[in-house]
Scaffold this motif. Structure first.
Motif: not given
Ligand SMILES: Cc1c2[nH]c(c1CCC(=O)O)Cc1[nH]c(c(CCC(=O)O)c1C)Cc1[nH]c(c(CCC(=O)O)c1C)Cc1[nH]c(c(C)c1CCC(=O)O)C2
Length: 369
Positions: A223-230, A237-241, A264-270
């Motif tokens: 949630g403290c990142l925006g879509p670009v930083e995410f 890294y999530l994908r790689d894992i 959490k709070d990352g639904h901009y990346a859903l």
């Protein structure tokens, strides 16, 4: 030596309730499975009593204690999954960092990472079997003691969330110290995220070898990142894992296990999260279930997303809230949960009401099909 020290990750009791695993794979179920994040926690008097006077990470390092705490909520409620009692911050510890759990304050790193040079303080090679073997032993012991009642979930923190703790030293509202690294030291940030990813892959693989039947990756600070930083600092890294854990399981001749990503709070990346090799996407309570279904296009199962504070409502209210939620998500490819962990001041009876409501309403819906 305790007899439990000899318990091996084989000949596990047969699984009696695989509802959670079937829902994770999008298969048919008789009821919607349910578990709660932080189901082993301070809202249970028996948890408070058991943990009283003991250091938090000391408890984490005792397989017998972790097993007992994992089983406590299952003795009270018909949850459809267990999650191993541990913490995401055992990974920074494995990298050589000191982490203390301070009462009333939460996790604290006495010597957080301040500048890229501090990365040299981290262990360059982490042997997860020796550094985190206590978690593997807790998982193996718990798999036996669960007697096949429900599947056991293993977990890890995601690289960005762990990086932010390692730099911030503890909780933060802005995460500005950690985000400063992203903007000021992008290369060092990627180096750290990559090292965390390598350890996390070995760690999750070790958990499956020890007996974990599903894995959840907690990106609690999305949630403290925006879509670009995410997209730059979290998603790759999530994908790689997920990809590497699945490849390594295959190479080892082991069955695939469902993986859950909870940003959490990352639904901009859903949309991205639903195409990142995880079978399940966990949702916090700030997104409408129908919108989440639309945006994930039926590609993944969904998990969530009752507002934890809904458990402060009356039993009748909880039942209504759950009914609306289950109807919105639908009974297929759905695992009921809260949108975040249970709070220490919650009434165990409300947790029972939540679990019962999920089972009752979903059975009713399934019987009317
Ligand atoms: C960010 C995070 C942590 N730990 C975890 C996360 C990701 C989930 C989330 O977003 O909350 C994950 C976690 N921590 C714990 C579990 C055990 C399994 C379960 O969910 O039941 C899990 C899955 C036990 C715990 N981890 C912790 C407790 C409470 C402290 C205690 O038992 O003494 C428990 C039950 C301590 C912890 N550990 C952490 C914090 C911020 C705290 C303090 C919380 C507080 O004080 O309320 C870091």
């Amino acid at each position: 030596m305790d007899e439990d020290d000899h318990i091996l990750p084989k000949d596990f009791p047969e699984l009696k309730n695989d509802t959670f695993l079937r829902a994770a794979r999008g298969e048919e179920v008789e009821h919607v499975p349910v578990w709660c994040m932080r189901q082993a926690g301070r809202y249970l008097p028996e948890f408070r009593e058991f943990r009283a006077g003991k250091d938090f990470f000391e408890t984490c390092r005792s397989p017998e204690d972790c097993c007992e705490l994992t089983l406590q909520p299952l003795r009270r409620f018909p949850f459809d999954a267990a999650i191993i009692f541990s913490d995401i911050l055992v990974v920074p510890q494995a990298l050589g960092m000191d982490v203390q759990m301070v009462a009333g304050k939460g996790p604290t790193f006495p010597e957080p990472l301040k500048e890229p040079d501090d990365l040299q303080r981290l262990r360059s090679k982490v042997d997860v079997a020796s550094e985190l073997g206590y978690v593997f032993r807790a998982i193996t012991l718990t798999r036996h003691k669960l007697e096949g009642k429900v599947p056991l979930i293993g977990f890890s923190g995601a690289p960005w969330t762990l990086m932010s703790y390692m730099i911030e030293s503890g909780g933060s509202t802005t995460h500005s110290k950690a985000k400063r690294w992203l903007y000021r030291h992008p290369e060092a940030s990627h180096a750290l995220l990559k090292r965390l990813t390598d350890v996390i892959v070995d760690y999750l693989l070790g958990q499956v070898k020890a007996g974990a039947q599903a894995l959840q990756v907690f990106e609690s600070h999305a949630g403290c990142l925006g879509p670009v930083e995410f997209k730059v600092f979290a998603l790759p890294y999530l994908r790689d894992i997920a990809r590497r854990v699945k490849d390594r399981l295959k190479e080892s001749g082991l069955d695939n296990v469902p993986m859950i990503v909870f940003a959490k709070d990352g639904h901009y990346a859903l949309e991205d999260l639903s195409q990142s090799h995880y079978e399940v996407v966990g949702l916090d309570w700030t997104i409408d279930p129908c919108v989440a279904r639309q945006r994930t296009g039926g590609k993944v199962s969904l998990q969530g997303n009752t507002d934890p504070c809904a458990l402060y409502a009356t039993k009748e209210c909880i039942s209504e809230i759950v009914k609306t939620m289950v109807e919105a998500f639908g009974t297929r490819g759905y695992i009921a949960n809260l949108g975040h962990g249970l709070y220490p001041d919650m009434d165990p009876e409300s947790v029972g009401a939540f679990v019962e409501a999920v089972h009752t309403h979903s059975r009713r819906l399934l019987n009317h099909k």
